[in-house]
Design a protein around this motif. Sequence first.
Motif, PDB file in Angstrom:
ATOM      1  N   GLY A 189       0.894  -1.313  -0.086  1.00  0.00           N
ATOM      2  CA  GLY A 189      -0.019   0.036  -0.074  1.00  0.00           C
ATOM      3  C   GLY A 189       0.950   1.379  -0.083  1.00  0.00           C
ATOM      4  O   GLY A 189       0.330   2.505   0.114  1.00  0.00           O
ATOM      5  N   GLY A 190       2.167   0.919  -0.178  1.00  0.00           N
ATOM      6  CA  GLY A 190       3.080   2.201  -0.092  1.00  0.00           C
ATOM      7  C   GLY A 190       3.607   2.922   1.318  1.00  0.00           C
ATOM      8  O   GLY A 190       4.225   3.867   1.331  1.00  0.00           O
ATOM      9  N   HIS A 191       3.190   2.157   2.152  1.00  0.00           N
ATOM     10  CA  HIS A 191       3.560   2.399   3.690  1.00  0.00           C
ATOM     11  C   HIS A 191       5.094   1.976   3.707  1.00  0.00           C
ATOM     12  O   HIS A 191       5.321   0.904   4.506  1.00  0.00           O
ATOM     13  CB  HIS A 191       2.696   2.050   4.544  1.00  0.00           C
ATOM     14  CG  HIS A 191       1.233   2.392   4.428  1.00  0.00           C
ATOM     15  ND1 HIS A 191       0.955   3.865   4.449  1.00  0.00           N
ATOM     16  CD2 HIS A 191       0.081   1.851   4.039  1.00  0.00           C
ATOM     17  CE1 HIS A 191      -0.363   4.024   4.082  1.00  0.00           C
ATOM     18  NE2 HIS A 191      -0.733   3.092   3.995  1.00  0.00           N
ATOM     19  N   PHE A 192       6.000   2.503   3.361  1.00  0.00           N
ATOM     20  CA  PHE A 192       7.469   1.782   3.499  1.00  0.00           C
ATOM     21  C   PHE A 192       7.820   1.982   4.833  1.00  0.00           C
ATOM     22  O   PHE A 192       8.780   0.930   5.161  1.00  0.00           O
ATOM     23  CB  PHE A 192       8.385   2.392   2.394  1.00  0.00           C
ATOM     24  CG  PHE A 192       7.984   2.165   1.046  1.00  0.00           C
ATOM     25  CD1 PHE A 192       8.226   0.941   0.344  1.00  0.00           C
ATOM     26  CD2 PHE A 192       7.193   3.228   0.168  1.00  0.00           C
ATOM     27  CE1 PHE A 192       7.807   0.684  -0.860  1.00  0.00           C
ATOM     28  CE2 PHE A 192       6.909   2.962  -1.023  1.00  0.00           C
ATOM     29  CZ  PHE A 192       7.293   1.745  -1.712  1.00  0.00           C
ATOM     30  N   ASP A 193       7.451   2.950   5.693  1.00  0.00           N
ATOM     31  CA  ASP A 193       7.920   2.870   7.060  1.00  0.00           C
ATOM     32  C   ASP A 193       7.652   1.706   7.979  1.00  0.00           C
ATOM     33  O   ASP A 193       8.208   1.715   9.018  1.00  0.00           O
ATOM     34  CB  ASP A 193       7.758   4.291   7.496  1.00  0.00           C
ATOM     35  CG  ASP A 193       8.500   5.400   7.018  1.00  0.00           C
ATOM     36  OD1 ASP A 193       9.430   5.265   6.511  1.00  0.00           O
ATOM     37  OD2 ASP A 193       7.656   6.521   6.989  1.00  0.00           O
ATOM     38  N   LYS A 250      11.776   2.373  -0.789  1.00  0.00           N
ATOM     39  CA  LYS A 250      11.414   3.713  -0.631  1.00  0.00           C
ATOM     40  C   LYS A 250      12.377   4.576  -1.303  1.00  0.00           C
ATOM     41  O   LYS A 250      12.006   5.642  -1.658  1.00  0.00           O
ATOM     42  CB  LYS A 250      11.328   3.928   0.853  1.00  0.00           C
ATOM     43  CG  LYS A 250      10.768   5.238   1.330  1.00  0.00           C
ATOM     44  CD  LYS A 250      11.209   5.470   2.833  1.00  0.00           C
ATOM     45  CE  LYS A 250      10.540   6.888   3.519  1.00  0.00           C
ATOM     46  NZ  LYS A 250      11.279   7.906   2.922  1.00  0.00           N
ATOM     47  N   ALA A 251      13.678   4.368  -1.445  1.00  0.00           N
ATOM     48  CA  ALA A 251      14.673   5.088  -2.032  1.00  0.00           C
ATOM     49  C   ALA A 251      14.035   5.444  -3.497  1.00  0.00           C
ATOM     50  O   ALA A 251      14.203   6.395  -4.059  1.00  0.00           O
ATOM     51  CB  ALA A 251      16.078   4.737  -1.813  1.00  0.00           C
ATOM     52  N   SER A 252      13.914   4.051  -4.000  1.00  0.00           N
ATOM     53  CA  SER A 252      13.474   4.351  -5.614  1.00  0.00           C
ATOM     54  C   SER A 252      12.171   4.944  -5.678  1.00  0.00           C
ATOM     55  O   SER A 252      12.181   5.677  -6.896  1.00  0.00           O
ATOM     56  CB  SER A 252      13.222   2.564  -5.980  1.00  0.00           C
ATOM     57  OG  SER A 252      14.503   2.055  -5.835  1.00  0.00           O
ATOM     58  N   ARG A 253      11.170   4.817  -4.832  1.00  0.00           N
ATOM     59  CA  ARG A 253      10.052   5.401  -5.367  1.00  0.00           C
ATOM     60  C   ARG A 253      10.084   6.990  -5.098  1.00  0.00           C
ATOM     61  O   ARG A 253       9.906   7.818  -5.856  1.00  0.00           O
ATOM     62  CB  ARG A 253       9.020   5.017  -4.119  1.00  0.00           C
ATOM     63  CG  ARG A 253       7.731   5.766  -4.227  1.00  0.00           C
ATOM     64  CD  ARG A 253       6.854   5.752  -3.016  1.00  0.00           C
ATOM     65  NE  ARG A 253       7.484   6.532  -1.862  1.00  0.00           N
ATOM     66  CZ  ARG A 253       6.870   6.758  -0.521  1.00  0.00           C
ATOM     67  NH1 ARG A 253       5.937   6.170  -0.347  1.00  0.00           N
ATOM     68  NH2 ARG A 253       7.648   7.440   0.141  1.00  0.00           N
ATOM     69  N   ASP A 254      11.060   7.371  -4.128  1.00  0.00           N
ATOM     70  CA  ASP A 254      11.313   8.877  -3.924  1.00  0.00           C
ATOM     71  C   ASP A 254      11.943   9.497  -5.165  1.00  0.00           C
ATOM     72  O   ASP A 254      11.784  10.613  -5.385  1.00  0.00           O
ATOM     73  CB  ASP A 254      12.300   9.128  -2.635  1.00  0.00           C
ATOM     74  CG  ASP A 254      11.443   8.765  -1.307  1.00  0.00           C
ATOM     75  OD1 ASP A 254      10.081   8.639  -1.235  1.00  0.00           O
ATOM     76  OD2 ASP A 254      11.932   8.572  -0.367  1.00  0.00           O
ATOM     77  N   GLN A 294       9.591   9.777  -7.980  1.00  0.00           N
ATOM     78  CA  GLN A 294       8.722  11.009  -7.682  1.00  0.00           C
ATOM     79  C   GLN A 294       9.298  12.197  -8.160  1.00  0.00           C
ATOM     80  O   GLN A 294       8.810  13.132  -8.703  1.00  0.00           O
ATOM     81  CB  GLN A 294       8.178  11.068  -6.340  1.00  0.00           C
ATOM     82  CG  GLN A 294       7.269   9.922  -6.000  1.00  0.00           C
ATOM     83  CD  GLN A 294       6.832  10.179  -4.526  1.00  0.00           C
ATOM     84  OE1 GLN A 294       7.587  10.512  -3.571  1.00  0.00           O
ATOM     85  NE2 GLN A 294       5.701   9.231  -4.267  1.00  0.00           N
ATOM     86  N   ARG A 295      10.809  12.299  -7.773  1.00  0.00           N
ATOM     87  CA  ARG A 295      11.365  13.596  -8.250  1.00  0.00           C
ATOM     88  C   ARG A 295      11.787  13.749  -9.563  1.00  0.00           C
ATOM     89  O   ARG A 295      11.443  14.517 -10.300  1.00  0.00           O
ATOM     90  CB  ARG A 295      12.946  13.533  -7.527  1.00  0.00           C
ATOM     91  CG  ARG A 295      13.104  13.718  -5.820  1.00  0.00           C
ATOM     92  CD  ARG A 295      14.368  13.976  -5.440  1.00  0.00           C
ATOM     93  NE  ARG A 295      15.202  12.852  -5.773  1.00  0.00           N
ATOM     94  CZ  ARG A 295      15.487  11.926  -4.569  1.00  0.00           C
ATOM     95  NH1 ARG A 295      14.762  11.896  -3.506  1.00  0.00           N
ATOM     96  NH2 ARG A 295      16.083  10.521  -4.859  1.00  0.00           N
ATOM     97  N   ASN A 296      11.994  12.259 -10.265  1.00  0.00           N
ATOM     98  CA  ASN A 296      12.034  12.329 -11.733  1.00  0.00           C
ATOM     99  C   ASN A 296      10.563  12.810 -12.176  1.00  0.00           C
ATOM    100  O   ASN A 296      10.914  13.464 -13.193  1.00  0.00           O
ATOM    101  CB  ASN A 296      12.515  10.960 -12.163  1.00  0.00           C
ATOM    102  CG  ASN A 296      13.946  10.720 -11.739  1.00  0.00           C
ATOM    103  OD1 ASN A 296      14.542  11.519 -11.400  1.00  0.00           O
ATOM    104  ND2 ASN A 296      14.301   9.616 -11.860  1.00  0.00           N
ATOM    105  N   MET A 297       9.700  12.368 -11.988  1.00  0.00           N
ATOM    106  CA  MET A 297       8.356  12.543 -12.366  1.00  0.00           C
ATOM    107  C   MET A 297       7.936  14.131 -12.369  1.00  0.00           C
ATOM    108  O   MET A 297       7.539  14.775 -13.156  1.00  0.00           O
ATOM    109  CB  MET A 297       7.370  12.012 -11.753  1.00  0.00           C
ATOM    110  CG  MET A 297       7.244  10.293 -12.019  1.00  0.00           C
ATOM    111  SD  MET A 297       6.819  10.241 -13.787  1.00  0.00           S
ATOM    112  CE  MET A 297       5.180  10.603 -13.797  1.00  0.00           C
TER     113      MET A 297
END
Length: 223
Positions: A77-81, A109-113, A116-119
């Motif tokens: 669900g995207g809750h990486f913490d 989480k690092a890949s998602r972040d 998101q920055r690239n997007m």
Amino acid sequence: TMNYLEETRPFASEAGHEKTLVDLRARMREIKLTNMAREFVVSLGFFGLIVLAVMLMARSITRPIVSLTRTARELAGGHFDAARKLASNQPDEVGELSRAFAIMADNLKASRDELQRNMTDLQAAERQLRLFFEQSADIMGIAGHDTNIIYVNPAFLNTLGYRNDEIIGRSYVDLIHPEDISFSLEAVAALGEGKNLDAFENRFRARDGNYRRILWNVSSDIP
């Protein structure tokens, strides 16, 4: 009388001996049954200890597995913490799995972040490019390798008089003057080889049927 007693004394002795044997056998059976009962109780107690140990081991194993399963759902669900809640200090295989799981969650989480920055950067670049296209006074457009038009700017529409829905998805070859089609297709072939076109001129048909002479600078996306 004396003779009778002498004759019956051995009989009494044998009867007493047999009784003693019977009692001894009964006692031995009693002792055997007692030992069997004692062994059964000990075995039952030992079996109970084994069952208890297995239950405790199963509980110690299943609890981390349940925690990992719950964390996997949260990660989906995207809750990486959520991986921070895993007990990763265990020295066994479950602890190793928990630590590997936590590392995987951190990498995701690092890949998602980063994605998101690239997007965000890509969306900003797209907005700038669209703004440049729409505000330019020059005719601009984007077409695919199949010659179908993907995007044109307002200057293109205003110059040739078309609506956007009349142009998008249409082959630009249909708009080229019949006398210019041959060398225009040669130019298209050159684009397919990765060559750019500078100051390429041909005639495009406007919506009113007249042709406009247009000077193109065309860049190929093929390296």
